[in-house]
Design an enzyme around this catalytic site. Sequence first.
Site, PDB file in Angstrom:
ATOM      1  N   ASP A 170       0.612  -1.204   0.065  1.00  0.00           N
ATOM      2  CA  ASP A 170       0.022  -0.113   0.106  1.00  0.00           C
ATOM      3  C   ASP A 170       1.064   1.116  -0.297  1.00  0.00           C
ATOM      4  O   ASP A 170       2.085   1.026  -0.103  1.00  0.00           O
ATOM      5  CB  ASP A 170      -0.989  -0.128   1.132  1.00  0.00           C
ATOM      6  CG  ASP A 170      -2.515   0.063   0.522  1.00  0.00           C
ATOM      7  OD1 ASP A 170      -2.551   1.898  -0.171  1.00  0.00           O
ATOM      8  OD2 ASP A 170      -3.049   0.376   1.122  1.00  0.00           O
ATOM      9  N   ASP A 225      -9.768   2.936  -3.791  1.00  0.00           N
ATOM     10  CA  ASP A 225     -10.291   2.296  -3.408  1.00  0.00           C
ATOM     11  C   ASP A 225     -11.826   2.318  -4.317  1.00  0.00           C
ATOM     12  O   ASP A 225     -12.817   3.261  -4.790  1.00  0.00           O
ATOM     13  CB  ASP A 225     -10.173   2.299  -1.706  1.00  0.00           C
ATOM     14  CG  ASP A 225      -9.076   1.694  -1.435  1.00  0.00           C
ATOM     15  OD1 ASP A 225      -8.195   1.609  -1.545  1.00  0.00           O
ATOM     16  OD2 ASP A 225      -9.238   1.495  -0.329  1.00  0.00           O
TER      17      ASP A 225
END
Length: 405
Positions: A170, A225
Amino acid sequence: MGGIKRIVLILTAVMLMLVVDAGAGKDRIYNNVSGERRNLLANGLGVTPPMGWNSWNHFGCNINESTIRETADAIISTGLAKLGYKYVNIDDCWAESTRDKQGNFVAKKSTFPSGIKALADYVHNKGLKLGIYTDSGSMTCSKKMPGSLGYEEQDAKTFASWGIDYLKYDNCYNEGIKPTVRYPIMTKALMNAGRPIFFSLCEWGDMHPALWASKVGNSWRTTNDIKDTWLSMMYIADMNEVYADYARPGGWNDPDMLEVGNGGMTNDEYIVHFSIWAISKAPLLIGCDVRDVSKETFNILTNREVIAVNQDRLGVQAKKVRMEGDLEVWAGPLSGYRVVVLLVNRGPATSLMTAHWDDIGLHPNTTVMARDLWLHKVLRERPVGNLSATVASHACKMFVLRPVS
Ligand SMILES: *[C@@H]1O[C@H](CO)[C@@H](O)[C@H](O)[C@H]1NC(C)=O
Ligand SMILES: *[C@@H]1O[C@H](CO)[C@@H](O)[C@H](O)[C@H]1NC(C)=O
Ligand SMILES: *[C@@H]1O[C@H](CO)[C@@H](O)[C@H](O)[C@H]1NC(C)=O
Ligand SMILES: *[C@@H]1O[C@H](CO)[C@@H](O)[C@H](O)[C@H]1NC(C)=O
């Protein structure tokens, strides 16, 4: 040939081999993302898009080792594994908030008391693979565990020693260091770790990773996302489509994990979601609770014909080839001169839609056999030049066309 000539020849050959070898060494050491050189990442993984499950979309931080084990059990018992869903991926929140005295990650004692190695052994015994998550900054996005910035070599070795097969990496708390600098450090660390680990870059599309990440990772997120809504899903599909030309075996555009089965969309909308992800050669990572799936959800996730399109060996991502307002024709080539066509109706009303051969890469005179992948039926008539179908609002029709003359 004289003896001296032969020796000279042999010496020349040996020197050539040495030169070639030194060149290869240099490449490994000096490789960088701007230079058109050898792939940093040569792990042989991701020849087709990865398939599996990830904990985040359904569970967020609320995970523990029993949930992961029961998920692995369910992936086997439901038959999902047989269809290709192999990765069981743990997302954020699996570790203690601090490293041990040697600087190693420690699995969170309250939720993963047996440790990650035990979990890897458990899923490997079932023929599945284990994925894990960390971050290319100082902390993960949840702020509940450390990131890997500055610990790349150590963490890659830890993951390899535990038997990890997949790493999602991430982008939170990155201290303003560019992803083109941070991500390749982990690539090299994984290559040195002694175990092939699928490298999934989660850079959110910030610096257009499709343009540089094929040498760095096996997949790269092209977007922020996903949310479990029709608007978010289609917005992400649009963003990801732009980079279609960059997908190929070994390196895939990643529009984020599936929301199918999480409840925020209608069944037809989830069918559109799964169909677009399949033709986009996206990773098919299930994001719902597979221990408890409805029949409708199960029917979507287990559509073999749609999965086969995603896993087709040609590995070419489909594109939007025609838009008329809310009506979109997506298409892409498949192996065996076949073509996949997806008619997507984003509008409010049922509409008649047409795919024209000259938009989808077929000669207008070609006769095809058309198979509807959601009805599991070959159309009785053999279309020439175009194919029309009635498509309901927020729904799609998906066909594979096989030229017959
Ligand atoms: C990257 O590689 C290219 C081509 O090999 C070279 O010209 C460039 O100087 C390198 N950049 C860095 C930062 O090493
Ligand atoms: C794991 O989490 C689930 C719910 O998320 C909970 O019901 C279960 O008791 C937990 N198990 C352990 C061993 O913590
Ligand atoms: C396509 O079919 C039409 C009608 O049968 C024919 O006139 C034409 O010559 C064909 N074109 C090609 C390129 O084969
Ligand atoms: C589709 O092709 C047929 C000939 O095969 C033609 O008659 C028809 O007009 C075409 N439909 C559209 C919508 O272009």
